[in-house]
Design an enzyme around this catalytic site. Structure first.
Site, short mmCIF file in Angstrom:
data_model
loop_
_atom_site.label_atom_id
_atom_site.label_comp_id
_atom_site.label_asym_id
_atom_site.label_seq_id
_atom_site.Cartn_x
_atom_site.Cartn_y
_atom_site.Cartn_z
N LYS A 290 0.82 -1.22 0.00
CA LYS A 290 0.00 0.00 0.00
C LYS A 290 0.85 1.27 0.00
O LYS A 290 0.49 2.26 -0.64
CB LYS A 290 -0.94 0.00 1.20
CG LYS A 290 -0.24 -0.15 2.54
CD LYS A 290 -1.22 -0.31 3.67
CE LYS A 290 -0.48 -0.64 4.97
NZ LYS A 290 0.05 -2.04 4.96
N LYS B 139 -4.19 3.39 2.57
CA LYS B 139 -5.23 2.59 1.92
C LYS B 139 -6.32 3.49 1.35
O LYS B 139 -6.83 3.24 0.24
CB LYS B 139 -5.82 1.61 2.92
CG LYS B 139 -4.81 0.59 3.44
CD LYS B 139 -5.36 -0.21 4.61
CE LYS B 139 -4.33 -1.15 5.19
NZ LYS B 139 -4.81 -1.84 6.40
N GLY C 128 -3.19 -10.39 8.03
CA GLY C 128 -2.85 -11.77 8.37
C GLY C 128 -2.38 -12.53 7.14
O GLY C 128 -2.74 -12.20 6.01
#
Length: 434
Positions: free
Chosen positions: A107, A207, A304
């Protein structure tokens, strides 16, 4: 069946190693779905000797990811190193200059260099895919770039940082203070040793910058985002929000206005009844308001290894299948310059918490300063004064009607100069989401 897709993966941390493992384990399924074999043929990482859970025999090893991008016999370059400058930036450019598509979860790289890289990709007949860069396993990028391509988006907003959402959820549900929640988040691996990037709101801002470009067809403008983190949120704010029928979330918002695009990341009180308010723990959510579909909400694991690897693999399969849309939704030459919106009335009003000295004239000063700045109050609540130290302070909670942030800040600055306040005032926006 088409010839195999040869991948070069730079970065073999949790995500990179997991992607390679999945490609090895699911090779038959992937080949069946995209009509060709996908194989990792080149890799780069810091440590050659570390065991990573997949067979590296037959893979070319490169100590330098830039050399891999420039010289390896590959059909796609998968960048999973992270960071926005230096060798990462150069390696991605090198792959694009060869006409090789790039898949990344980075990002920061896109927020800082997305337009430049999109133009370079287009000039060389290729593209960048980055589903994993925003909201982990949630298909937010594909939804905005592909499924909503016929829609005009008016607003995109959501919960884009799992660390902050975890902390705020624990504070509310267990009555634990911010510092203790942060330590738990670090112990569980949800927060870094230096958590500033997360709790300061910067991760969510990166983001949001990408989502804004996709939503409105504008160039990425990270520097135009107002950013405020959650470190000043207290249990008192959490309790007050609950009493008022709200929950506090770190909200990322981008919307189109009559004067341009507004982008902001900050704590917000949102109605407890709203769907977004139900997003707890490390879960992320992206909401999109458009002309044809109205409002939609996407929610799921925001980070994750498994969630991020799933998104990376989805992009790799798009490359293998030959479906690679323009990097930012439209050809880069058609991206509009970013125009920052002027400051405007905030539709949901504000929550303000003050520690007011319990003395004559204090409340008159509050009323006068608010009136001088054209601020109408919806409610005012005074708590019992704290008399433990000398002149006690009374917690005072104000909820305003619609006003501008400039007006609020001017009123609070004047109040502080009047000498009636102890400490720094707390201000949280109220977002009246459905």
């Amino acid at each position: 069946m088409k010839s195999e897709l040869r991948l070069g993966i730079a970065g073999l941390g949790t995500v990179g190693a997991n992607v390679a493992q999945l490609i090895e384990r699911k090779s038959d399924l992937l080949a069946e779905r995209v009509g060709r074999t996908i194989r990792v043929t080149a890799i780069s990482a810091r440590d050659r000797d570390r065991r990573r859970g997949f067979d590296t025999d037959g893979m070319a090893w490169f100590d330098d990811p830039l050399t891999l991008a420039r010289e390896a016999a590959i059909d796609a370059f998968v960048e999973l190193i992270g960071g926005s400058e230096g060798v990462v930036h150069e390696a991605v450019k090198a792959a694009l200059e060869r006409g090789i598509p790039v898949v990344t979860a980075n990002k920061a790289l896109l927020a800082h260099h997305g337009v430049e890289l999109a133009k370079l990709a287009a000039a060389n007949g290729t593209e960048i895919l980055f589903e994993a860069a925003v909201a982990g396993g949630i298909p937010a990028i594909k939804t905005m770039r592909e499924a909503l391509s016929a829609n005009e988006v008016n607003r995109v907003y959501g919960i884009l940082n799992g660390t902050c959402n975890y902390i705020l959820t624990r504070m509310e549900k267990e009555g634990i203070g911010f510092d203790a929640c942060l330590k738990d988040a670090q112990a569980l691996g949800y927060a870094e040793a230096d958590p500033t990037f997360d709790i300061g709101g910067y991760d969510a801002a990166h983001k949001l910058a990408i989502l804004t470009s996709l939503a409105f067809g504008t160039e990425i403008s990270l520097e135009s985002i107002f950013v405020e983190g959650i470190s000043r949120i207290t249990i008192a704010d959490i309790l007050a929000a609950s009493e008022l029928g709200y929950r506090i979330k770190l909200l990322a918002v981008a919307l189109r206005t009559d004067s341009g695009i507004e982008q902001r990341v900050h704590p917000a009180m949102i109605p407890a009844r709203s769907a977004l308010a139900q997003i707890d723990g490390v879960t992320n959510a992206v909401a999109i308001d458009s002309d044809l579909l109205g409002s939609i909400l996407l929610a799921g694991p925001g980070a994750g290894g498994a969630a991020t690897s799933s998104a990376v693999l989805s992009d790799i399969m798009d490359v293998a299948g030959g479906f690679v849309p323009p990097t930012l939704g439209v050809p880069p030459a058609r991206l509009q310059p970013y125009q920052r919106a002027r400051m405007r009335a905030h539709e949901g009003g504000y929550y303000i918490r003050l520690a007011v000295y319990d003395r004559v004239g204090a409340f008159a000063s509050i009323a006068n300063r608010m009136a001088e700045n054209g601020i109408s109050l919806e409610s005012i609540v005074q708590r019992k004064a704290d008399l433990k130290t000398g002149e006690g302070t009374a917690p005072v909670i104000l909820v305003t009607h619609e006003t501008t942030e400039a007006a609020i800040r001017a009123a609070l600055e004047a109040l502080s100069k009047d000498g009636h306040l102890s400490g720094e005032p707390q201000m949280i926006r109220i977002e009246d989401l459905d």
